[in-house]
Design a protein around this motif. Structure first.
Motif, PDB file in Angstrom:
ATOM      1  N   HIS A   1       0.351  -3.665  -0.777  1.00 39.51           N
ATOM      2  CA  HIS A   1       0.876  -2.301  -0.686  1.00 39.51           C
ATOM      3  C   HIS A   1       2.148  -2.241   0.196  1.00 39.51           C
ATOM      4  O   HIS A   1       2.410  -3.471   0.975  1.00 39.51           O
ATOM      5  N   PHE A   2       2.955  -1.485  -0.336  1.00 36.53           N
ATOM      6  CA  PHE A   2       4.349  -1.128   0.207  1.00 36.53           C
ATOM      7  C   PHE A   2       4.401   0.309   0.572  1.00 36.53           C
ATOM      8  O   PHE A   2       3.640   0.966   0.374  1.00 36.53           O
ATOM      9  N   SER A   3       5.489   0.421   1.396  1.00 34.60           N
ATOM     10  CA  SER A   3       6.136   1.898   1.877  1.00 34.60           C
ATOM     11  C   SER A   3       7.364   2.158   1.410  1.00 34.60           C
ATOM     12  O   SER A   3       8.185   1.108   1.428  1.00 34.60           O
ATOM     13  N   ALA A   4       7.436   3.342   1.087  1.00 38.40           N
ATOM     14  CA  ALA A   4       9.035   3.677   1.036  1.00 38.40           C
ATOM     15  C   ALA A   4       9.738   4.015   2.335  1.00 38.40           C
ATOM     16  O   ALA A   4       8.991   3.942   3.313  1.00 38.40           O
ATOM     17  N   ALA A   5      10.835   4.056   2.601  1.00 33.68           N
ATOM     18  CA  ALA A   5      11.344   4.355   4.024  1.00 33.68           C
ATOM     19  C   ALA A   5      11.100   5.680   4.639  1.00 33.68           C
ATOM     20  O   ALA A   5      10.684   5.470   5.908  1.00 33.68           O
ATOM     21  N   ASP A   6      10.678   6.628   3.837  1.00 29.03           N
ATOM     22  CA  ASP A   6      10.271   7.766   4.486  1.00 29.03           C
ATOM     23  C   ASP A   6       8.747   7.569   4.892  1.00 29.03           C
ATOM     24  O   ASP A   6       8.140   8.681   5.566  1.00 29.03           O
ATOM     25  N   GLN A   7       8.102   6.738   4.414  1.00 25.51           N
ATOM     26  CA  GLN A   7       6.558   6.381   4.709  1.00 25.51           C
ATOM     27  C   GLN A   7       6.345   5.533   5.878  1.00 25.51           C
ATOM     28  O   GLN A   7       5.003   5.336   6.254  1.00 25.51           O
ATOM     29  N   LEU A   8       7.204   4.777   6.299  1.00 25.55           N
ATOM     30  CA  LEU A   8       7.209   3.727   7.010  1.00 25.55           C
ATOM     31  C   LEU A   8       6.688   4.075   8.307  1.00 25.55           C
ATOM     32  O   LEU A   8       5.666   3.440   8.840  1.00 25.55           O
TER      33      LEU A   8
ATOM     34  N   PHE B   1       2.850   6.090  -3.327  1.00 24.90           N
ATOM     35  CA  PHE B   1       3.105   4.864  -2.501  1.00 24.90           C
ATOM     36  C   PHE B   1       3.378   3.579  -3.717  1.00 24.90           C
ATOM     37  O   PHE B   1       2.934   3.703  -4.785  1.00 24.90           O
ATOM     38  N   PRO B   2       4.406   2.742  -3.343  1.00 27.18           N
ATOM     39  CA  PRO B   2       4.656   1.384  -4.222  1.00 27.18           C
ATOM     40  C   PRO B   2       3.441   0.433  -4.146  1.00 27.18           C
ATOM     41  O   PRO B   2       3.183   0.046  -2.887  1.00 27.18           O
ATOM     42  N   HIS B   3       2.794   0.089  -5.125  1.00 34.08           N
ATOM     43  CA  HIS B   3       1.874  -0.997  -5.081  1.00 34.08           C
ATOM     44  C   HIS B   3       2.173  -1.876  -6.227  1.00 34.08           C
ATOM     45  O   HIS B   3       2.594  -1.791  -7.154  1.00 34.08           O
ATOM     46  N   LEU B   4       2.248  -3.277  -5.572  1.00 39.41           N
ATOM     47  CA  LEU B   4       2.628  -4.493  -6.487  1.00 39.41           C
ATOM     48  C   LEU B   4       1.535  -5.225  -6.996  1.00 39.41           C
ATOM     49  O   LEU B   4       0.649  -5.414  -6.356  1.00 39.41           O
ATOM     50  N   TYR B   5       1.339  -5.084  -8.614  1.00 40.10           N
ATOM     51  CA  TYR B   5       0.269  -5.833  -9.042  1.00 40.10           C
ATOM     52  C   TYR B   5       0.774  -7.039  -9.425  1.00 40.10           C
ATOM     53  O   TYR B   5       0.488  -7.508 -10.734  1.00 40.10           O
TER      54      TYR B   5
ATOM     55  N   MET C   1      16.801   0.290  -5.135  1.00 41.86           N
ATOM     56  CA  MET C   1      15.846   0.980  -4.310  1.00 41.86           C
ATOM     57  C   MET C   1      15.119  -0.013  -3.183  1.00 41.86           C
ATOM     58  O   MET C   1      14.483  -1.102  -3.649  1.00 41.86           O
ATOM     59  N   LYS C   2      15.139   0.046  -1.873  1.00 40.24           N
ATOM     60  CA  LYS C   2      14.474  -0.625  -1.083  1.00 40.24           C
ATOM     61  C   LYS C   2      13.138  -0.116  -0.938  1.00 40.24           C
ATOM     62  O   LYS C   2      12.867   1.080  -0.778  1.00 40.24           O
ATOM     63  N   ILE C   3      11.891  -1.145  -0.926  1.00 38.70           N
ATOM     64  CA  ILE C   3      10.493  -0.759  -0.139  1.00 38.70           C
ATOM     65  C   ILE C   3      10.190  -1.611   0.915  1.00 38.70           C
ATOM     66  O   ILE C   3      10.901  -2.556   1.088  1.00 38.70           O
ATOM     67  N   TYR C   4       9.207  -1.277   1.648  1.00 42.66           N
ATOM     68  CA  TYR C   4       8.853  -2.051   2.754  1.00 42.66           C
ATOM     69  C   TYR C   4       7.517  -2.553   2.709  1.00 42.66           C
ATOM     70  O   TYR C   4       6.796  -1.724   2.428  1.00 42.66           O
ATOM     71  N   LYS C   5       7.566  -3.714   3.406  1.00 48.87           N
ATOM     72  CA  LYS C   5       6.070  -4.541   3.593  1.00 48.87           C
ATOM     73  C   LYS C   5       6.096  -4.721   4.940  1.00 48.87           C
ATOM     74  O   LYS C   5       6.991  -5.443   5.465  1.00 48.87           O
ATOM     75  N   VAL C   6       4.892  -4.420   5.790  1.00 47.03           N
ATOM     76  CA  VAL C   6       4.565  -4.994   7.011  1.00 47.03           C
ATOM     77  C   VAL C   6       3.659  -6.117   7.083  1.00 47.03           C
ATOM     78  O   VAL C   6       2.541  -5.755   6.292  1.00 47.03           O
ATOM     79  N   CYS C   7       3.814  -7.014   7.884  1.00 49.10           N
ATOM     80  CA  CYS C   7       2.564  -7.971   7.763  1.00 49.10           C
ATOM     81  C   CYS C   7       2.958  -8.784   9.157  1.00 49.10           C
ATOM     82  O   CYS C   7       3.997  -8.652   9.903  1.00 49.10           O
ATOM     83  N   SER C   8       1.810  -9.703   9.359  1.00 48.62           N
ATOM     84  CA  SER C   8       1.886 -10.556  10.596  1.00 48.62           C
ATOM     85  C   SER C   8       3.262 -11.597  10.326  1.00 48.62           C
ATOM     86  O   SER C   8       3.118 -11.973   9.300  1.00 48.62           O
ATOM     87  N   MET C   9       3.757 -11.949  11.328  1.00 49.64           N
ATOM     88  CA  MET C   9       4.476 -13.350  11.414  1.00 49.64           C
ATOM     89  C   MET C   9       4.024 -14.342  10.529  1.00 49.64           C
ATOM     90  O   MET C   9       4.503 -15.072  10.013  1.00 49.64           O
TER      91      MET C   9
ATOM     92  N   PRO D   1      -0.856   7.696  -6.244  1.00 51.77           N
ATOM     93  CA  PRO D   1      -1.013   8.635  -5.054  1.00 51.77           C
ATOM     94  C   PRO D   1      -1.998   7.850  -3.928  1.00 51.77           C
ATOM     95  O   PRO D   1      -2.802   7.159  -4.359  1.00 51.77           O
ATOM     96  N   SER D   2      -1.709   8.408  -2.804  1.00 51.27           N
ATOM     97  CA  SER D   2      -2.342   7.827  -1.758  1.00 51.27           C
ATOM     98  C   SER D   2      -2.516   8.917  -0.710  1.00 51.27           C
ATOM     99  O   SER D   2      -2.756   9.907  -0.944  1.00 51.27           O
ATOM    100  N   ARG D   3      -2.143   8.546   0.522  1.00 49.23           N
ATOM    101  CA  ARG D   3      -2.148   9.606   1.800  1.00 49.23           C
ATOM    102  C   ARG D   3      -1.627  10.826   1.623  1.00 49.23           C
ATOM    103  O   ARG D   3      -0.524  11.062   1.125  1.00 49.23           O
ATOM    104  N   GLY D   4      -2.509  11.705   1.450  1.00 45.92           N
ATOM    105  CA  GLY D   4      -2.136  13.090   1.187  1.00 45.92           C
ATOM    106  C   GLY D   4      -1.583  13.376  -0.267  1.00 45.92           C
ATOM    107  O   GLY D   4      -0.666  14.304  -0.226  1.00 45.92           O
TER     108      GLY D   4
END
Length: 115
Positions: free
Chosen positions: A37-44, A83-87, A4-12, A76-79
């Motif tokens: 914090h990460f997002s699944a594809a449908d949350q991105l 959401f995937p969270h890495l500890y 499964m792929k999850i996604y992280k957005v950050c600055s370069m 659980p998060s938004r609504g």
């Protein structure tokens, strides 16, 4: 474990720092919350719109969730969405793709093909 792929957005800048240090420890909100914090594809798309609108010089990291599953929790998060969270810190070996995030003429993010 199913791949499964999850996604992280950050600055370069954050991504380049992680590459230099050999590990991604998170950005300010991650450090404050105690997990990355990460997002699944449908949350991105919603994550980008809600948290990154108007920002530039961003990178989208694609992460193999199977490589970090022991420390990954879906919470659980938004609504109420999970959401995937890495500890833990994110080992760079789990990052399987990176894409510079560009915007269109309206300022909306253009996601890489296949998302």
């Amino acid at each position: 474990m199913v791949f499964m792929k999850i996604y992280k957005v950050c600055s370069m800048e954050h991504w380049q720092k992680a590459q230099a240090e050999g590990v991604f420890t998170g950005v300010a909100v991650d450090l404050a919350d105690g997990y990355i914090h990460f997002s699944a594809a449908d949350q991105l798309a919603e994550t980008l719109s809600k948290h990154f609108k108007g920002q530039t010089d961003l990178v989208l990291l694609t992460v193999d969730a199977g490589q970090i599953e022991e420390k990954l929790k879906w919470e659980p998060s938004r609504g109420g969405a999970l959401f995937p969270h890495l500890y833990a810190d994110l080992p760079l070996r789990a990052v399987i793709e990176e894409h510079a995030l560009l915007t269109d003429e309206q300022g909306e993010f253009v996601l890489p093909e296949g998302l």
